[in-house]
Design a protein around this motif. Sequence first.
Motif, PDB file in Angstrom:
ATOM      1  N   HIS A  93       0.837  -1.199   0.000  1.00 38.92           N
ATOM      2  CA  HIS A  93       0.000   0.000   0.000  1.00 38.92           C
ATOM      3  C   HIS A  93       0.873   1.250   0.000  1.00 38.92           C
ATOM      4  O   HIS A  93       2.106   1.180   0.062  1.00 38.92           O
ATOM      5  N   ALA A 117       0.463   4.419  -8.263  1.00 34.90           N
ATOM      6  CA  ALA A 117      -0.314   5.585  -7.854  1.00 34.90           C
ATOM      7  C   ALA A 117       0.072   6.817  -8.657  1.00 34.90           C
ATOM      8  O   ALA A 117      -0.774   7.649  -8.993  1.00 34.90           O
ATOM      9  N   ASN A 136     -12.991  10.741  -3.251  1.00 34.58           N
ATOM     10  CA  ASN A 136     -11.843   9.965  -2.786  1.00 34.58           C
ATOM     11  C   ASN A 136     -11.717  10.201  -1.290  1.00 34.58           C
ATOM     12  O   ASN A 136     -12.241  11.182  -0.767  1.00 34.58           O
ATOM     13  N   GLN A 149     -13.913   6.051   4.477  1.00 39.31           N
ATOM     14  CA  GLN A 149     -13.340   5.043   3.583  1.00 39.31           C
ATOM     15  C   GLN A 149     -14.075   5.104   2.257  1.00 39.31           C
ATOM     16  O   GLN A 149     -15.296   5.302   2.229  1.00 39.31           O
ATOM     17  N   HIS A 155     -15.276   5.583  -6.049  1.00 39.25           N
ATOM     18  CA  HIS A 155     -14.581   6.764  -6.557  1.00 39.25           C
ATOM     19  C   HIS A 155     -15.360   7.338  -7.734  1.00 39.25           C
ATOM     20  O   HIS A 155     -15.879   6.590  -8.568  1.00 39.25           O
ATOM     21  N   TRP A 163      -8.607   1.196  -6.800  1.00 42.50           N
ATOM     22  CA  TRP A 163      -8.048   1.492  -5.490  1.00 42.50           C
ATOM     23  C   TRP A 163      -9.150   1.587  -4.431  1.00 42.50           C
ATOM     24  O   TRP A 163     -10.299   1.917  -4.739  1.00 42.50           O
ATOM     25  N   SER A 164      -8.779   1.324  -3.192  1.00 42.17           N
ATOM     26  CA  SER A 164      -9.608   1.655  -2.035  1.00 42.17           C
ATOM     27  C   SER A 164      -8.752   2.500  -1.096  1.00 42.17           C
ATOM     28  O   SER A 164      -7.518   2.392  -1.109  1.00 42.17           O
ATOM     29  N   CYS A 165      -9.393   3.334  -0.289  1.00 46.99           N
ATOM     30  CA  CYS A 165      -8.614   4.253   0.546  1.00 46.99           C
ATOM     31  C   CYS A 165      -9.366   4.586   1.825  1.00 46.99           C
ATOM     32  O   CYS A 165     -10.596   4.510   1.883  1.00 46.99           O
ATOM     33  N   ALA A 167      -9.049   7.588   5.088  1.00 41.21           N
ATOM     34  CA  ALA A 167      -8.368   8.837   5.446  1.00 41.21           C
ATOM     35  C   ALA A 167      -9.035   9.478   6.647  1.00 41.21           C
ATOM     36  O   ALA A 167     -10.225   9.270   6.908  1.00 41.21           O
ATOM     37  N   ASP A 183      -3.761   9.473   4.915  1.00 40.71           N
ATOM     38  CA  ASP A 183      -4.491   8.523   4.077  1.00 40.71           C
ATOM     39  C   ASP A 183      -3.713   7.233   3.895  1.00 40.71           C
ATOM     40  O   ASP A 183      -2.466   7.233   3.842  1.00 40.71           O
ATOM     41  N   SER A 185      -3.895   4.080   1.024  1.00 40.66           N
ATOM     42  CA  SER A 185      -4.499   3.687  -0.246  1.00 40.66           C
ATOM     43  C   SER A 185      -3.868   2.394  -0.734  1.00 40.66           C
ATOM     44  O   SER A 185      -2.663   2.179  -0.564  1.00 40.66           O
ATOM     45  N   ILE A 190      -7.771  -2.340   2.234  1.00 40.36           N
ATOM     46  CA  ILE A 190      -7.890  -0.981   2.771  1.00 40.36           C
ATOM     47  C   ILE A 190      -9.343  -0.662   3.095  1.00 40.36           C
ATOM     48  O   ILE A 190      -9.631   0.230   3.892  1.00 40.36           O
TER      49      ILE A 190
END
Length: 452
Positions: A93, A117, A136, A149, A155, A163-165, A167, A183, A185, A190
Amino acid sequence: MDAATATATSASALRTAHERFLTSLGTPEGVRRLVADSWQRCAAGGVQPDGGRLPPLRGTAEQLAAYRRTHPLVAVLPLFRELLGAGAADDGHVFAVGDTDGTLLWVEGDTAAVERAERMHFAEGAVWSEAQAGTNAPGLALELGRPVQIVAGEHYSAAAHGWSCAAAPIRDPGTGRVLGVVDLSGGGTIAAPPALAAVRGAALAAEAELARKLTASAVLLDPGGRVVRTQDASRPGRDGAVHLMALGRDSALLECDGRVHRLSPRHSEIVVALALEGRGVAGDRLAVDLSERELSPSTLRAELTRLRTVLGPALLGSRPYALLSPVRTDFADVTSLLAEGRVSEALAGYPGPLLPRSDAPVVVEQRRALEQQLRGAVLGSGDARLLRRWVDAAWGADDAPAWQALARALPAGSPQRAAVAARARALDTESTLLPRLPQVRRHAALLQRSGS
């Protein structure tokens, strides 16, 4: 539906919901409420959903390096690396730290993940606010002011669907102001609860570390969250700097020597007047600045004597009357940001008119000048997000030209455009029936009457 439930939702179902929304631009279905709301804001703001326009990069590498050196979160970067960096590198990640505008200041972790990324501009210097990058986690955490999340197809931009994220915002322990965001990602893991717990814990640890550092030094931040003054707390007032906050409040706050004074409305007017004069002002001139009616010298002297009791003789001088230390004001900060063309930051640093109920001539003049500058910059920007923030505020709610500008700025297919245009027409019709004050000044006048 939470992020864990969204994870169980198939990628095809999220993709279908995304495509259905982009086709109909109605109310998004089959996604969480915070995602649906974000998609609608993105559509209204003209964010590209196909990933064809990647988030912009801010300045040069040299400018970014200089900016990072002065940012308050540089002090807790080692803590983030300890709490998140090793795990991110081991699990494939990346972790990122951004400022209040969503500009990514540091992006680190697994080498291959960092490179992947970068291909979608999730890189140091890129702006990942919701307005620039679509839905995001870092941008939404800043937008909502709480940990979030975002899972794959949630997104808004298709470029980030792989992607997953997770923060969380980071707040200044002294003021509560958001300093930035942290964050994580990566892949599907994630989207699990431990990732959200990790960023929330990292943000809380950073805030605790900043609070500890504040016991050794008093840190003053500008509206963008950058350090503008660091004062050794063991020698209070050594640099003599003073911070005055008078926007959106009738009782100004004055910070000096680590203490915050809440001033009375009249003392607020006096301190604002002295801050504007800079080098000092004679009593007769100060009296004219403070009242259109004749203000007797004895009355003015009595007010200044009471103010000197509050502030101390080391700060308030006489013959001429003056503040004896450098003064940084929130209204001057907004003016400076406008002069630099940083309209979004200026609007974010403007909680309301200067001493809104004051009728002191010097305050009224400065209030009107600042309102006109800010309003002109917002209308001239053509930025739908800024215009929306303006008309959503109390002082811009009846601003017909602003509503008209917002209607022009919204995409032709936006479902909000018709409603915004109708609001603009209604206000325009109303203005032909009633004598019309400039809208921001009308707001201040209403506040004055409500307090009388």
